[in-house]
Design an enzyme around this catalytic site. Structure first.
Site, mmCIF file in Angstrom:
data_model
loop_
_atom_site.group_PDB
_atom_site.id
_atom_site.type_symbol
_atom_site.label_atom_id
_atom_site.label_comp_id
_atom_site.label_asym_id
_atom_site.label_seq_id
_atom_site.Cartn_x
_atom_site.Cartn_y
_atom_site.Cartn_z
ATOM 1 N N THR A 118 0.831 -1.199 0.000
ATOM 2 C CA THR A 118 0.000 0.000 0.000
ATOM 3 C C THR A 118 0.867 1.251 0.000
ATOM 4 O O THR A 118 1.993 1.239 0.498
ATOM 5 C CB THR A 118 -0.969 0.019 1.204
ATOM 6 N N ARG A 119 0.321 2.317 -0.576
ATOM 7 C CA ARG A 119 0.930 3.645 -0.510
ATOM 8 C C ARG A 119 -0.066 4.640 0.076
ATOM 9 O O ARG A 119 0.157 5.850 0.016
ATOM 10 C CB ARG A 119 1.388 4.105 -1.902
ATOM 11 N N ASN A 120 -1.169 4.129 0.615
ATOM 12 C CA ASN A 120 -2.231 4.967 1.168
ATOM 13 C C ASN A 120 -2.490 4.611 2.625
ATOM 14 O O ASN A 120 -2.096 3.537 3.089
ATOM 15 C CB ASN A 120 -3.523 4.772 0.363
#
Length: 573
Positions: free
Chosen positions: A198-200
């Site tokens: 994930t990057r969120n």
């Protein structure tokens, strides 16, 4: 027993070269040195610690060509993303880069010697082919823009010897190398591990998705977020990691661990999904979750998706036998209010009521201070997000004026500063063209390159002030569209950016010129004078267009105040 690494051997160059540390450190001090960029540092770290196994260096031309065209290294082993070291022609000459040469790779932040590169070859890549084959070719794709606008014209390939680890000062306890996380899994007795990329920030839907994946595969969960470079505009990793830490206790005890990945994402969709799977395999995971539009950059300016929603899942499915890690495809999770549960969208019967909050809506709620319901996220997660996202009336912003000399920019900017100071609530910084030239860019001339540098400096200062909650007013001439767009992109990482085109006609600017600068330019006494002997590119998409021939300064300032107020940036009375 964790999953074997890609290629069968973990290429942990740090461990391999540790016995020779003193020797390599001494040699590194004597060699020509190359300072690496932030993206290059991310790549280097994952080569040195084995995250990019089987790579032992930056790709030479043979490996690069095969990866671009075939998704494979020259050895035939699956690898989907070019890992290259870009350099300029000037650097090649300065460092004497040629086959057999040895150079030191250094950290630009502290000049620390990190590795020695033995050059295999220096080559000029086919960037058009790389853009098309790896990323799809759309010139608006962030990786394609990087190729054409940022990456240097040559690549250097060669093997690496590790000198020192990269130094990190944040969340050090969570920065596991592949060898360290494998040891941690063994200590916990985990043999089946589902990795989640994930990057969120993560919310209830993500927790539900990962728990379902673990349950269906009788596995534990590695939450493995990217903390290197992600998509411009993403929430900073400091906030995200605090969110992940707040979320972790919501998992059943002993089910999940959190580890950070210093990856520079390319937002490469299908190619990137394969790459991500290889990286997680190298970190010991046996399963890897690939969701909808995995690692995609979203839509281009025409509203068209760069990739199909399930292209990444199709790509990893195509290579599943070679990947050596079981891919777990997942649909988007949606909330069912009548049963108070989450379910994948493809498993919801027709007619069942659903609720969802998009990323855009979440950001809007954070900006406005509106409620974020508990069915969507946990209170402790929302608390962290609100700490990093104050209400709109406390957020910084930048207003950049552009127009011909003597168009009225300075008068409007000064009047706007006074108006905002009268209102109060945030500090207000004013940058007029001549002041900036005197204080910040005194050594620059007025050719295109120097003008662009001047705007870049203004944008950098404005972005930092915007990040800290200030109102920034800048009034350079800013004649070139590309420089203005670059300024917008930089500032919008931290707050709103408004471009105001002061479209006062050139004839009026010249007629009302009391200082005689236009007359001097017409007489040839001033070179590179915008509007006379230097071009002005009309802004393509300004946020506001005003004209001092037809409007008063007071009415123009009122227009700007109404614009800012409509965006929630000014207190409402």
């Amino acid at each position: 027993m964790s999953n074997p690494p890609h290629g069968g051997v973990l290429k942990d160059l740090i461990a391999r070269d540790l016995p020779r540390h003193a020797e390599l450190e001494a040699e590194a001090e004597t060699l020509p040195a190359l300072l690496l960029s932030e993206r290059q540092l991310c790549d280097l770290e994952l080569i040195l610690n084995g995250g990019f196994s089987p790579l032992e260096g930056f790709m030479n031309q043979e490996d690069y060509n095969d990866v671009v065209k075939e998704n494979r290294l020259a050895s035939g082993l699956l690898f989907s993303m070019p890992i290259t070291l870009d350099v300029s022609e000037e650097t090649i000459s300065e460092l004497g880069l040629k086959a057999g040469a040895r150079i030191t790779l250094r950290d630009f932040r502290d000049d620390r010697n990190l590795a020695i590169l033995t050059v295999d070859d220096v080559y000029k890549p086919d960037k058009a082919l790389e853009a098309k084959e790896v990323f799809g070719g759309d010139e608006e794709h962030p990786a394609v823009k990087f190729l054409y606008e940022t990456a240097k014209e040559y690549y250097v390939g060669g093997k690496l010897e590790a000198v020192n680890k990269l130094q990190h000062y944040d969340f050090v306890d969570l920065r596991y190398s592949p060898a360290e996380i494998r040891t941690h899994f063994d200590k916990l007795g985990w043999s089946r591990v589902v990795a989640f990329q994930t990057r969120n920030p993560m919310h209830r839907a993500h927790r539900e998705l990962t728990v379902r994946a673990a349950r269906s595969h009788h596995a534990n969960v590695l939450i493995h977020p990217v903390v290197g470079l992600t998509k411009p505009g993403d929430i900073d990793h400091f906030t995200r990691v605090r969110v992940y830490k707040a979320l972790l206790p919501r998992y059943p005890n002993g089910m999940a661990v959190l580890g950070l990945l210093p990856l520079a994402m390319r937002m490469g969709g299908p190619r990137e999904a394969i790459w991500h799977a290889i990286i997680r395999k190298n970190h010991g995971a046996t399963h890897f979750i690939v969701g909808r539009d995995h690692a995609g950059p979203g839509k281009n300016s025409k509203g068209v998706d760069f990739y199909g929603p399930y292209d990444a899942q199709y790509a990893v499915e195509k290579y599943r036998d070679e990947l050596g890690i079981e891919v777990v495809p997942f649909q988007m999770m949606t909330y069912l209010p009548d049963s108070d549960e989450y379910a994948p969208v493809d498993q919801i019967p027709k007619g069942v009521r659903t609720l969802n909050i998009s990323g855009t809506e979440l950001r809007a709620r954070l900006r406005s201070g509106r409620e974020i319901p508990e069915w969507f996220s946990y209170p402790e997660v929302v608390k962290v997000l609100r700490e990093s996202h104050p209400p709109r009336s406390q957020q910084g912003f930048t207003v950049l004026f552009t127009g011909y000399p003597n168009s009225g920019k300075d008068q409007i900017a000064r009047a706007l500063q006074v108006t905002l100071n009268q209102q109060g609530g945030r500090s207000v910084s004013l940058f007029l063209g001549e002041n900036i030239r005197h204080e910040l860019s005194s050594e620059l001339g007025y050719n295109r390159e120097d003008r662009d540098k001047n705007i870049a400096r203004i944008a950098f200062v404005a972005s930092e002030l915007t990040r800290s909650g200030a109102a920034v007013i800048a009034a350079p001439i800013a004649p070139f569209e590309k420089a203005r767009q670059n300024a917008r992109e930089l500032v919008e990482k931290y707050g709103d950016f408004y471009l105001v085109h002061v479209a006062t006609p050139l004839e009026y600017c010249e007629k009302t010129d009391k200082r005689g600068i236009y007359a001097k330019a017409r007489a040839g006494e001033i070179e590179n004078f915008t509007g006379v002997n230097d071009p002005y590119e009309t802004p393509a998409k300004p946020d506001l267009v005003v004209d001092c021939e037809k409007q008063s300064v007071r009415s123009i300032v009122h227009q700007i105040i109404l614009l800012l107020e409509s965006q929630g940036l000014l207190d409402r009375f």
